[in-house]
Design a protein around this motif. Structure first.
Motif, PDB file in Angstrom:
ATOM      1  N   THR A  63       0.855  -1.186   0.000  1.00  0.00           N
ATOM      2  CA  THR A  63       0.000   0.000   0.000  1.00  0.00           C
ATOM      3  C   THR A  63       0.895   1.241   0.000  1.00  0.00           C
ATOM      4  OG1 THR A  63      -0.073   0.236   2.407  1.00  0.00           O
ATOM      5  CG2 THR A  63      -1.741  -1.214   1.378  1.00  0.00           C
ATOM      6  N   GLU A  64       0.297   2.370  -0.292  1.00  0.00           N
ATOM      7  CA  GLU A  64       1.045   3.628  -0.243  1.00  0.00           C
ATOM      8  C   GLU A  64       1.577   3.867   1.168  1.00  0.00           C
ATOM      9  OE1 GLU A  64      -0.453   8.021  -0.678  1.00  0.00           O
ATOM     10  OE2 GLU A  64      -0.239   7.147  -2.697  1.00  0.00           O
ATOM     11  N   ASP A  65       0.796   3.500   2.187  1.00  0.00           N
ATOM     12  CA  ASP A  65       1.248   3.676   3.568  1.00  0.00           C
ATOM     13  C   ASP A  65       2.443   2.791   3.906  1.00  0.00           C
ATOM     14  OD1 ASP A  65      -0.408   5.731   4.306  1.00  0.00           O
ATOM     15  OD2 ASP A  65      -1.932   4.436   5.205  1.00  0.00           O
ATOM     16  N   ASP A  66       2.478   1.558   3.372  1.00  0.00           N
ATOM     17  CA  ASP A  66       3.648   0.692   3.583  1.00  0.00           C
ATOM     18  C   ASP A  66       4.907   1.409   3.117  1.00  0.00           C
ATOM     19  OD1 ASP A  66       2.393  -1.640   4.638  1.00  0.00           O
ATOM     20  OD2 ASP A  66       1.853  -2.297   2.616  1.00  0.00           O
ATOM     21  N   LEU A  67       4.813   2.047   1.964  1.00  0.00           N
ATOM     22  CA  LEU A  67       5.959   2.750   1.394  1.00  0.00           C
ATOM     23  C   LEU A  67       6.240   4.041   2.162  1.00  0.00           C
ATOM     24  CD1 LEU A  67       8.078   2.630  -0.823  1.00  0.00           C
ATOM     25  CD2 LEU A  67       6.421   3.642  -2.395  1.00  0.00           C
ATOM     26  N   ARG A  68       5.205   4.793   2.449  1.00  0.00           N
ATOM     27  CA  ARG A  68       5.350   6.081   3.141  1.00  0.00           C
ATOM     28  C   ARG A  68       6.061   5.923   4.485  1.00  0.00           C
ATOM     29  NH1 ARG A  68       0.433   7.479   3.036  1.00  0.00           N
ATOM     30  NH2 ARG A  68       0.604   9.194   1.544  1.00  0.00           N
ATOM     31  N   ASN A  69       5.705   4.911   5.239  1.00  0.00           N
ATOM     32  CA  ASN A  69       6.176   4.773   6.616  1.00  0.00           C
ATOM     33  C   ASN A  69       7.420   3.924   6.793  1.00  0.00           C
ATOM     34  OD1 ASN A  69       4.018   6.367   7.615  1.00  0.00           O
ATOM     35  ND2 ASN A  69       2.657   4.602   7.413  1.00  0.00           N
ATOM     36  N   CYS A  70       7.992   3.424   5.699  1.00  0.00           N
ATOM     37  CA  CYS A  70       9.179   2.585   5.828  1.00  0.00           C
ATOM     38  C   CYS A  70      10.390   3.426   6.231  1.00  0.00           C
ATOM     39  CB  CYS A  70       9.449   1.806   4.539  1.00  0.00           C
ATOM     40  SG  CYS A  70      10.128   2.793   3.178  1.00  0.00           S
ATOM     41  N   SER A  71      11.358   2.760   6.851  1.00  0.00           N
ATOM     42  CA  SER A  71      12.624   3.412   7.201  1.00  0.00           C
ATOM     43  C   SER A  71      13.663   3.191   6.117  1.00  0.00           C
ATOM     44  CB  SER A  71      13.145   2.856   8.528  1.00  0.00           C
ATOM     45  OG  SER A  71      12.231   3.122   9.560  1.00  0.00           O
ATOM     46  N   GLY A  72      13.431   2.223   5.261  1.00  0.00           N
ATOM     47  CA  GLY A  72      14.326   1.895   4.158  1.00  0.00           C
ATOM     48  C   GLY A  72      13.583   1.004   3.184  1.00  0.00           C
ATOM     49  N   THR A 101       5.011  15.201  -1.656  1.00  0.00           N
ATOM     50  CA  THR A 101       5.180  15.562  -0.251  1.00  0.00           C
ATOM     51  C   THR A 101       6.573  15.224   0.283  1.00  0.00           C
ATOM     52  OG1 THR A 101       4.200  13.440   0.370  1.00  0.00           O
ATOM     53  CG2 THR A 101       2.721  15.351   0.276  1.00  0.00           C
ATOM     54  N   GLY A 102       7.420  14.617  -0.545  1.00  0.00           N
ATOM     55  CA  GLY A 102       8.785  14.300  -0.123  1.00  0.00           C
ATOM     56  C   GLY A 102       8.877  13.252   0.964  1.00  0.00           C
ATOM     57  N   GLU A 103       7.919  12.347   1.007  1.00  0.00           N
ATOM     58  CA  GLU A 103       7.854  11.348   2.081  1.00  0.00           C
ATOM     59  C   GLU A 103       9.040  10.382   2.109  1.00  0.00           C
ATOM     60  OE1 GLU A 103       5.386  11.186   4.350  1.00  0.00           O
ATOM     61  OE2 GLU A 103       3.752  12.322   3.462  1.00  0.00           O
ATOM     62  N   LEU A 104       9.675  10.163   0.964  1.00  0.00           N
ATOM     63  CA  LEU A 104      10.748   9.167   0.903  1.00  0.00           C
ATOM     64  C   LEU A 104      12.145   9.791   0.893  1.00  0.00           C
ATOM     65  CD1 LEU A 104       9.158   6.704  -1.694  1.00  0.00           C
ATOM     66  CD2 LEU A 104       9.083   6.609   0.806  1.00  0.00           C
ATOM     67  N   VAL A 105      12.207  11.105   0.935  1.00  0.00           N
ATOM     68  CA  VAL A 105      13.498  11.798   0.880  1.00  0.00           C
ATOM     69  C   VAL A 105      14.400  11.341   2.033  1.00  0.00           C
ATOM     70  CG1 VAL A 105      14.613  14.065   1.086  1.00  0.00           C
ATOM     71  CG2 VAL A 105      12.590  13.801  -0.349  1.00  0.00           C
ATOM     72  N   ASN A 106      15.659  11.039   1.691  1.00  0.00           N
ATOM     73  CA  ASN A 106      16.720  10.662   2.635  1.00  0.00           C
ATOM     74  C   ASN A 106      16.553   9.285   3.259  1.00  0.00           C
ATOM     75  OD1 ASN A 106      18.139  13.015   2.156  1.00  0.00           O
ATOM     76  ND2 ASN A 106      17.158  14.112   3.844  1.00  0.00           N
ATOM     77  N   LYS A 107      15.646   8.471   2.738  1.00  0.00           N
ATOM     78  CA  LYS A 107      15.549   7.094   3.215  1.00  0.00           C
ATOM     79  C   LYS A 107      16.453   6.221   2.339  1.00  0.00           C
ATOM     80  CE  LYS A 107      10.873   7.550   5.022  1.00  0.00           C
ATOM     81  NZ  LYS A 107       9.528   6.973   5.101  1.00  0.00           N
ATOM     82  N   PRO A 108      17.166   5.243   2.939  1.00  0.00           N
ATOM     83  CA  PRO A 108      18.062   4.401   2.142  1.00  0.00           C
ATOM     84  C   PRO A 108      17.292   3.388   1.296  1.00  0.00           C
ATOM     85  CG  PRO A 108      18.031   3.629   4.397  1.00  0.00           C
ATOM     86  CD  PRO A 108      17.196   4.888   4.357  1.00  0.00           C
TER      87      PRO A 108
END
Length: 198
Positions: A63-72, A101-108
């Motif tokens: 889901t979009e939330d799975d991706l949004r809330n991941c740490s990597g 919204t830049g939700e994934l910025v700086n995640k590895p």
């Protein structure tokens, strides 16, 4: 606050990429972070076709939330003419909200693939999967040559991300080197996730 997790997101047609995802998860969990394995539904040229929201077996659809809330993120696909599979591309094309919204910025993030021929486009597929991740502002990490299996492998394995040579009939299991590289890549992304969240 929810516990951190690394998302292992993939599409698999014959099972090789799914086997790689399982090994990535082992590496992630060795780092002490949850590995969340998700897949995407197949796409069809029949515009009337649809699939259930929950697959009959295997991992849940992402889901979009799975991706949004991941740490990597670890992103995997079989090779399709030197590119990622349409199902994964279709999913990524629908992530504009996260980009806006830049939700994934700086995640590895890292990528992985499997092909039925040894020189069937593994590296170009890995590079194609990196492009949307760069647009999302993610921090890409490959496999360093400090992993000895990268030099010893006679099948898959690249510094751009783990690869697997599945054979003409897609029936070759992961080699010991490929397995070790999958686990190392999972561990590396989990460790980077901890560092970047600190």
């Amino acid at each position: 606050m929810a516990s951190p997790y690394v998302l292992v997101l993939y599409y698999s047609h014959k099972g090789a990429v799914a086997a790689m995802a399982e090994q990535m998860a082992r590496g992630i969990e060795r780092s002490g972070i949850e590995a969340r394995i998700r897949t995407v539904p197949s796409v069809s040229n029949d515009t009337q076709a649809s699939q259930a929201d929950i697959p009959d077996d295997g991992p849940l659809f992402c889901t979009e939330d799975d991706l949004r809330n991941c740490s990597g993120l670890l992103l995997g696909s079989p090779v399709r003419f030197g590119n990622m599979a349409a199902a994964l591309k279709y999913f990524l094309d629908g992530t504009s909200n996260l980009w806006l919204t830049g939700e994934l910025v700086n995640k590895p993030a890292a990528v992985f693939t499997s092909s039925s021929s040894l020189h069937g486009g593994q590296e170009s597929t890995l590079l194609s999967m990196m492009l949307p991740l760069l647009h999302h502002g993610m921090v890409l990490a490959g496999i360093p040559y400090t992993e000895p299996e990268l030099m010893d492998t006679l099948s898959g394995g690249t510094p751009y991300g783990v690869s697997h040579y599945a054979g003409k009939n897609s029936n070759l299991s992961l080699s010991s080197e490929e397995t070790a590289l999958c686990q190392a890549q999972g561990f590396r992304i989990a460790e980077l996730a901890k560092m970047l969240e600190a």
